[in-house]
Design a protein around this motif. Structure first.
Motif, PDB file in Angstrom:
ATOM      1  N   GLN A   1      -1.134   7.248 -12.485  1.00 42.40           N
ATOM      2  CA  GLN A   1      -0.565   8.200 -13.062  1.00 42.40           C
ATOM      3  C   GLN A   1      -0.697   9.397 -12.222  1.00 42.40           C
ATOM      4  OE1 GLN A   1       1.246   7.799 -16.324  1.00 42.40           O
ATOM      5  NE2 GLN A   1       1.559  10.397 -15.738  1.00 42.40           N
ATOM      6  N   ALA A   2      -1.281   9.225 -11.963  1.00 45.24           N
ATOM      7  CA  ALA A   2      -1.715  10.380 -10.440  1.00 45.24           C
ATOM      8  C   ALA A   2      -0.052  10.382  -9.279  1.00 45.24           C
ATOM      9  CB  ALA A   2      -3.114  10.272  -9.292  1.00 45.24           C
ATOM     10  N   VAL A   3       0.059   9.067  -9.481  1.00 47.29           N
ATOM     11  CA  VAL A   3       1.114   9.240  -8.633  1.00 47.29           C
ATOM     12  C   VAL A   3       2.839   9.417  -8.610  1.00 47.29           C
ATOM     13  CG1 VAL A   3       2.869   7.819  -7.623  1.00 47.29           C
ATOM     14  CG2 VAL A   3       0.067   7.665  -6.678  1.00 47.29           C
ATOM     15  N   LYS A   4       2.213   9.512 -10.510  1.00 44.86           N
ATOM     16  CA  LYS A   4       3.605   9.370 -11.423  1.00 44.86           C
ATOM     17  C   LYS A   4       3.261  11.796 -11.193  1.00 44.86           C
ATOM     18  CE  LYS A   4       4.386   6.157 -14.084  1.00 44.86           C
ATOM     19  NZ  LYS A   4       4.987   5.327 -15.103  1.00 44.86           N
ATOM     20  N   ASP A   5       2.505  11.866 -11.398  1.00 41.69           N
ATOM     21  CA  ASP A   5       2.355  13.522 -11.642  1.00 41.69           C
ATOM     22  C   ASP A   5       2.574  13.726 -10.788  1.00 41.69           C
ATOM     23  OD1 ASP A   5       2.051  12.966 -14.882  1.00 41.69           O
ATOM     24  OD2 ASP A   5      -0.061  13.716 -13.712  1.00 41.69           O
ATOM     25  N   ALA A   6       2.014  13.222  -9.515  1.00 44.90           N
ATOM     26  CA  ALA A   6       2.789  13.919  -8.206  1.00 44.90           C
ATOM     27  C   ALA A   6       4.120  14.075  -7.582  1.00 44.90           C
ATOM     28  CB  ALA A   6       2.439  13.594  -7.296  1.00 44.90           C
TER      29      ALA A   6
ATOM     30  N   ASP B   1       0.655  -1.031   0.084  1.00 44.84           N
ATOM     31  CA  ASP B   1       0.109   0.496   0.007  1.00 44.84           C
ATOM     32  C   ASP B   1       0.527   1.525  -0.185  1.00 44.84           C
ATOM     33  OD1 ASP B   1      -2.296  -1.430  -0.227  1.00 44.84           O
ATOM     34  OD2 ASP B   1      -2.183  -1.353   1.887  1.00 44.84           O
ATOM     35  N   ALA B   2       2.277   0.905   0.055  1.00 47.87           N
ATOM     36  CA  ALA B   2       3.037   2.207   1.055  1.00 47.87           C
ATOM     37  C   ALA B   2       3.265   3.400  -0.647  1.00 47.87           C
ATOM     38  CB  ALA B   2       4.229   2.208   1.321  1.00 47.87           C
ATOM     39  N   GLY B   3       3.088   2.307  -2.511  1.00 51.07           N
ATOM     40  CA  GLY B   3       2.827   3.783  -3.177  1.00 51.07           C
ATOM     41  C   GLY B   3       1.396   4.399  -3.583  1.00 51.07           C
ATOM     42  N   LYS B   4       0.402   3.946  -3.033  1.00 49.73           N
ATOM     43  CA  LYS B   4      -0.643   4.598  -3.425  1.00 49.73           C
ATOM     44  C   LYS B   4      -0.671   6.460  -2.573  1.00 49.73           C
ATOM     45  CE  LYS B   4      -4.117   0.509  -1.978  1.00 49.73           C
ATOM     46  NZ  LYS B   4      -4.845   0.312  -0.890  1.00 49.73           N
ATOM     47  N   LEU B   5      -1.096   6.969  -3.305  1.00 50.28           N
ATOM     48  CA  LEU B   5      -2.034   8.207  -4.161  1.00 50.28           C
ATOM     49  C   LEU B   5      -2.030   8.438  -2.013  1.00 50.28           C
ATOM     50  CD1 LEU B   5      -2.075   9.826  -6.081  1.00 50.28           C
ATOM     51  CD2 LEU B   5      -4.224  10.611  -5.306  1.00 50.28           C
ATOM     52  N   GLY B   6      -0.719   9.999  -1.655  1.00 51.84           N
ATOM     53  CA  GLY B   6      -0.852  10.226  -0.476  1.00 51.84           C
ATOM     54  C   GLY B   6      -1.204   9.599   0.776  1.00 51.84           C
ATOM     55  N   ALA B   7      -0.461   8.006   0.286  1.00 50.18           N
ATOM     56  CA  ALA B   7       0.154   7.183   1.527  1.00 50.18           C
ATOM     57  C   ALA B   7       1.090   7.515   2.307  1.00 50.18           C
ATOM     58  CB  ALA B   7       0.196   5.791   0.567  1.00 50.18           C
ATOM     59  N   VAL B   8       1.434   7.411   3.364  1.00 45.54           N
ATOM     60  CA  VAL B   8       2.576   8.106   4.158  1.00 45.54           C
ATOM     61  C   VAL B   8       2.885   6.657   5.104  1.00 45.54           C
ATOM     62  CG1 VAL B   8       3.434   9.238   6.161  1.00 45.54           C
ATOM     63  CG2 VAL B   8       1.755  10.721   4.524  1.00 45.54           C
ATOM     64  N   THR B   9       4.110   5.674   4.518  1.00 48.69           N
ATOM     65  CA  THR B   9       4.756   4.717   5.868  1.00 48.69           C
ATOM     66  C   THR B   9       6.216   5.009   6.372  1.00 48.69           C
ATOM     67  OG1 THR B   9       3.242   3.780   3.856  1.00 48.69           O
ATOM     68  CG2 THR B   9       4.612   2.586   5.384  1.00 48.69           C
ATOM     69  N   ILE B  10       5.865   4.538   7.575  1.00 46.13           N
ATOM     70  CA  ILE B  10       6.565   5.074   8.610  1.00 46.13           C
ATOM     71  C   ILE B  10       7.062   3.968   9.072  1.00 46.13           C
ATOM     72  CG2 ILE B  10       8.272   5.957  10.935  1.00 46.13           C
ATOM     73  CD1 ILE B  10       5.427   7.500  11.232  1.00 46.13           C
ATOM     74  N   ALA B  11       8.514   3.487   8.116  1.00 44.93           N
ATOM     75  CA  ALA B  11       9.276   2.004   7.842  1.00 44.93           C
ATOM     76  C   ALA B  11      10.899   1.542   9.259  1.00 44.93           C
ATOM     77  CB  ALA B  11       9.389   1.529   6.750  1.00 44.93           C
ATOM     78  N   THR B  12      10.518   1.303   9.487  1.00 45.64           N
ATOM     79  CA  THR B  12      12.017   0.852  10.057  1.00 45.64           C
ATOM     80  C   THR B  12      13.162  -0.054   9.286  1.00 45.64           C
ATOM     81  OG1 THR B  12      10.984   0.952  12.497  1.00 45.64           O
ATOM     82  CG2 THR B  12      13.049   0.152  12.695  1.00 45.64           C
ATOM     83  N   ASN B  13      14.390   0.308   8.959  1.00 47.83           N
ATOM     84  CA  ASN B  13      14.725  -1.104   8.240  1.00 47.83           C
ATOM     85  C   ASN B  13      14.202  -1.271   7.334  1.00 47.83           C
ATOM     86  OD1 ASN B  13      16.709   0.454   9.812  1.00 47.83           O
ATOM     87  ND2 ASN B  13      17.045  -2.013  10.788  1.00 47.83           N
ATOM     88  N   MET B  14      14.332  -0.908   5.596  1.00 51.42           N
ATOM     89  CA  MET B  14      13.522  -1.395   4.501  1.00 51.42           C
ATOM     90  C   MET B  14      13.947  -2.749   3.810  1.00 51.42           C
ATOM     91  SD  MET B  14      10.149  -0.640   4.572  1.00 51.42           S
ATOM     92  CE  MET B  14      10.705  -1.062   2.792  1.00 51.42           C
ATOM     93  N   ALA B  15      15.622  -2.917   4.415  1.00 50.83           N
ATOM     94  CA  ALA B  15      16.452  -3.885   3.874  1.00 50.83           C
ATOM     95  C   ALA B  15      15.818  -5.389   3.237  1.00 50.83           C
ATOM     96  CB  ALA B  15      17.686  -4.256   4.402  1.00 50.83           C
ATOM     97  N   GLY B  16      15.470  -5.515   2.308  1.00 50.66           N
ATOM     98  CA  GLY B  16      15.370  -7.313   1.695  1.00 50.66           C
ATOM     99  C   GLY B  16      13.461  -7.731   2.330  1.00 50.66           C
ATOM    100  N   ARG B  17      12.682  -6.417   1.859  1.00 50.62           N
ATOM    101  CA  ARG B  17      11.347  -7.005   1.992  1.00 50.62           C
ATOM    102  C   ARG B  17      10.854  -7.415   1.232  1.00 50.62           C
ATOM    103  NH1 ARG B  17      10.671  -6.029   7.442  1.00 50.62           N
ATOM    104  NH2 ARG B  17      11.537  -3.916   8.032  1.00 50.62           N
TER     105      ARG B  17
END
Length: 900
Positions: A541-546, A483-499
């Motif tokens: 496309q909306a996310v790319k435009d943002a 879901d982290a790439g959705k329009l307006g999404a805010v995701t807090i992640a601890t260490n994103m290695a090898g997800r």
């Protein structure tokens, strides 16, 4: 002025460019074969596999088979998954086959890349292991890529924790096996504790492809895998010491954050001696420097480490009353992992959890030495170049940077450095708000759970909706990342290695489809997919435009690689994106590694509150600090490996011996050689060369031969004969002991005797090796002090470890000879008594089954079968583990035919 190196690169290209250029002709060959393979039926693709296997078996080089094999896989993947491999993916596969690390950016399709070299190398029939960082990815990849292997007529298996033994054996028997590094290492150790060759899982170490290779071969390389059993319970001691530690003041110890070490000062030692005497742990007249205090000193040191160096919600979390460690590199919980040397128990005492007993090591190996067992090793990751030297020096692996399929369009901003953490987080919140207004998805990177939760509270206070991904949300990991790439999404992640799950702009179509089908099982899946895909195009496309995904990191990690992994989450497959690091002088890395000069420089510049310094020089100085830490960590790992190499050479000898014993049908010659060597040692001890007959200790020799070989030889009479020397007595003892053992073989039956020899040898090797490991552990913990005497601790360790290993082999010969000398078949009376005992136990079981009160322990249960034959284990039923073995050896069943 351009340097000579720069000019040379412009003319000849970098070594990396030359490697990439060399693969072009091969890729052209594969592409030229594509039309031919497109015309083949599904059955013909499988037929091609059989043809290639036959050619590989007949000795044709795999390099010669590569173009056809890769063309076959590409076609199978198109049909099975609808994915056509790009040229750069074929290139990555070629480098993997050559035994390199392919550095490929996030989203370049590494999972599919692995199928090409895996298929090619599995043609030899010795299997290929694909190594992942967690069980979820192992199962996902095996299921997903399994479709490709099935289309090619190959088998694919997956290995996971607590897997039934038969299923695990089947998975290792497949052409391609997916597994985590932990499970592979533990199975290797378990294999070397087994007593039957048919139960061994890892028959070959042919070729391994390690996904997220930097995480597995570097970050986890310091942690040895240990199979252990419980030892004595010392929980009361831990609790008492834990009560004393909070009384220790800062002046009582010295903390070195750079080396993550903590030691007591002289003042601290005096204080502790008083408190320990108060609790009657330290006897009057004894101090902490006495040898008798070694164990106590060890415990108080571990107690201090638990309180000062280990922080809750950063290094571990408490879940269901248990202390669960957190992987500092991936932010994941490490279930089943425990700190050794009583440190885990000290943390359990600190947190008021139930204290599990300490363990004794039964077998151990480091990842470094496990993966060096493979004939060929390769790996994939998005970030390996910063550790290229280490990969080459330790694993002989070259790193090749594979170009991306589409150019990277991500903007990497310069770091922004603030004076205080409060100013930094205020700026971070403002930055998130700005991006959120445009609908730009933001991935916020933090270095600990504590910081991710603090930032989450700040965002809540500002009314900004967000998701938090850390060890606590481990189960929803894939969903949150999707879901982290959705329009307006805010995701807090601890260490994103090898997800392992891509952040796709506009959200992940597969996850949306699965959710929609789960919500409405009656609906047509095809229609659902078509609707969602149409809607997704607009969202994307909306996310790319943002501006694409914005990666906003709130701190620098001590390894540049981890920072690059976080950055790499944005800008996949040519997508737009942006990354920026927000730092403060109060961050750990800045604070520990030279922030004084920066601080004084910022003072001179007259920076206002809330103002940040942004300059390429700051980036450079940070990179230098990180490179310094990486270098030091590399030295620590190298030193650890040098010590482990000593044990590894010995481990290979012992495990190799075990494998030979399991493969041999007849061990009588080996056992005879051992017996003769024991006789040699005893004769040399009591009848030294060039000594006179009246100096011989014949009575002592007679007693020892009787004890260690089991024969009552007339040594004193032989010694009195005219002209007899030590060689004559040695030969007579050989003959007498051989005749004695030959009679035993007749009494037991040759087949039984061979089986007894095999089991006894394996059990004795295992128990001796366990004792040896414990001795080496103790030696290693004290050998560092030899440095004070100007002696190299590593050389000292090597010499003493070698001496200890020789003692182990001597002890092994003696113990096996002694035990074989003592065994004897049961007399008819003893057999009758054993049968009566077994019948009594069966009656007790029946009574328990019909509601009687005295149910025997499950371990002690036994059953009698009609037609009992001591030579046929199939007629023994289910003997109790502590009962005499029905074969008549006189030993308990668990030490004889029931040995695990």
């Amino acid at each position: 002025m351009l340097g000579i190196g720069t000019i040379a690169k412009k003319v000849f290209g970098t070594p990396n460019d030359r490697k990439i250029k060399a693969t072009r002709p091969v890729i052209d060959q594969i592409n030229a074969l594509e039309p031919e393979f497109e015309k083949k039926t599904d059955a013909e693709l499988i037929e091609k596999t059989r043809e290639l296997q036959e050619r590989a078996r007949n000795g044709e080089d795999l390099d010669a088979l590569l173009p056809e094999a890769f063309a076959n896989v590409r076609e199978a993947a198109k049909r099975a998954l609808g994915l056509r491999a790009f040229d750069v993916q074929l290139m990555g596969g070629i480098f993997l086959h050559e035994g390199n690390i392919s550095e490929m950016k996030t989203g370049e399709g590494k999972t599919l890349v692995a199928t090409f070299p895996a298929y090619l190398n599995a043609l030899s029939g010795k299997g290929v292991h694909i190594v992942t960082v967690n069980d979820y990815l192992a199962k996902r990849d095996a299921e997903w890529m399994g479709k490709v292997y099935t289309h090619l007529g190959m088998t694919c298996g997956v290995v996971y924790p607590q897997q039934p033994e038969a299923e695990k054996l089947g998975a290792y028997g497949c052409d391609v096996t997916y597994a985590t590094n932990n499970e592979l290492g533990f199975d290797y150790l378990r294999d070397n504790m087994k007593s039957e060759l048919k139960d061994v899982c890892q028959k070959y170490h042919n070729f391994a492809i390690v996904d997220e290779v930097d995480s597995i071969l570097i970050d986890e390389a310091r942690t040895p895998l240990i199979i252990s059993g419980p030892s004595q319970d010392r929980s009361e001691l831990y609790r008492t010491i834990d009560g004393i530690i909070p009384e220790v003041q800062p002046e009582h110890y010295k903390l070195d954050e750079k080396s993550k070490n903590v030691t007591y000062t002289d003042e601290g030692n005096e204080f502790l001696e008083q408190r320990l005497r108060h609790y009657e742990l330290l006897p009057e007249g004894q101090n902490l420097y006495d040898p008798e205090s070694t164990t106590l000193v060890h415990h108080i040191n571990q107690g201090l480490k638990a309180h000062v160096l280990f922080q809750r919600d950063k290094d571990y979390i408490v879940r269901d009353g248990q202390v669960v460690l957190i992987d500092e590199f991936t932010g994941r919980m490490m279930h089943g992992r425990r700190l050794s040397d009583g440190l885990h128990q000290a943390i359990e005492a600190k947190e008021g959890c139930e204290i599990q007993p300490e363990n004794v090591t039964l077998a151990q190996v480091t990842f470094q030495n496990y993966f060096r067992l493979y004939d060929k090793l390769s790996g994939m990751t998005g970030t390996a170049l910063t550790e290229a030297d280490e990969f080459m020096e330790i694993y002989k692996l070259g790193v090749v940077e594979v170009p991306t399929n589409l150019p990277v369009a991500r903007k990497d901003e310069h770091d922004q450095v603030y004076r205080t953490a409060a100013e930094k987080f205020k700026a971070v919140i403002e930055e998130i708000r700005e991006a959120n207004k445009k609908g730009q998805p933001v991935l916020v990177g933090t270095t600990s759970i504590e910081k991710s939760e603090m930032l989450s509270q700040m965002l809540q206070a500002e009314g900004l909706k967000h998701n938090v991904l850390n060890a606590r949300q481990h189960e929803q990991e894939a969903q949150i990342v999707a879901d982290a790439g959705k329009l307006g999404a805010v995701t807090i992640a601890t260490n994103m290695a090898g997800r392992g799950t891509d952040i796709k702009l506009g959200g992940n179509v597969e996850f949306k489809v699965m959710e929609a089908i789960a919500a409405d099982p009656e609906a047509d899946p095809e229609q659902i997919r078509a609707d969602i895909e149409a809607q997704h195009k607009g969202d994307e496309q909306a996310v790319k435009d943002a501006g694409g995904l914005y990666v906003l990191a709130t701190e620098r990690h001590e390894s540049r690689r981890i920072d690059n992994q976080l950055r790499g989450r944005s800008g996949r497959q040519g997508d737009p994106g942006k990354s920026s690091f927000f730092l403060s002088l109060e961050d750990d890395l800045m604070r520990i590694f030279g922030s004084e000069r920066l601080d004084s420089m910022l003072n001179r510049l007259g920076m206002q509150e809330g103002e940040a310094i942004v300059h390429p020089w700051v980036n450079k100085s940070l990179e230098r600090a990180q490179a310094k830490v990486e270098g030091r960590n590399f030295d620590i790992r190298k030193q650890l490996l040098k010590f482990d190499d000593v044990m590894n050479d010995q481990r290979k000898v012992i495990f190799g011996q075990r494998r030979e014993i399991m493969e041999s049908a007849d061990l009588s010659e080996i056992v005879q050689d051992m017996r003769h060597e024991v006789i040699d040692d005893l004769v040399a001890q009591y009848m030294p060369k060039k000594s006179y007959a009246d100096q011989w200790e014949t009575e002592a020799l007679h007693a020892d031969i009787r004890k260690k070989i089991g024969i009552d030889a007339p040594v004193m009479e032989w010694a009195e004969e005219e002209g007899v020397d030590d060689d004559d007595i040695r030969e007579r003892l050989y003959d007498a002991s051989d005749a004695f053992m030959a009679q035993k073989a007749v009494d037991f039956g040759p087949e039984n005797m061979r089986m007894i020899e095999k089991q006894l040898l394996l059990q004795t090797i295992d128990s001796k090796w366990r004792e040896h490991l414990l001795t080496l552990e103790h030696l290693r913990s004290v050998v560092g002090f030899r440095g004070y005497a100007q002696r190299d601790p590593l050389n000292e360790y090597k010499n003493e470890a070698f001496q200890l290993f020789e003692n182990l082999l001597d002890g092994l010969r003696e113990e096996v000879s002694e035990k074989l000398g003592q065994i004897r078949p049961l007399t008819p009376e003893e057999q009758q008594a054993m049968m009566q005992q077994m019948m009594a136990q069966q009656a007790a079981m029946q009574q328990a089954a019909t509601g009687g009160e005295s149910e025997p322990e499950p371990e002690e249960q036994a059953a009698l079968i009609e037609g009992f034959d001591e030579n046929d284990p199939n007629t023994w039923g289910n003997p109790g583990r502590n009962e005499p073995c029905p074969c008549g050896s006189g030993k308990k069943f668990k030490h004889c035919h029931g040995a695990l």
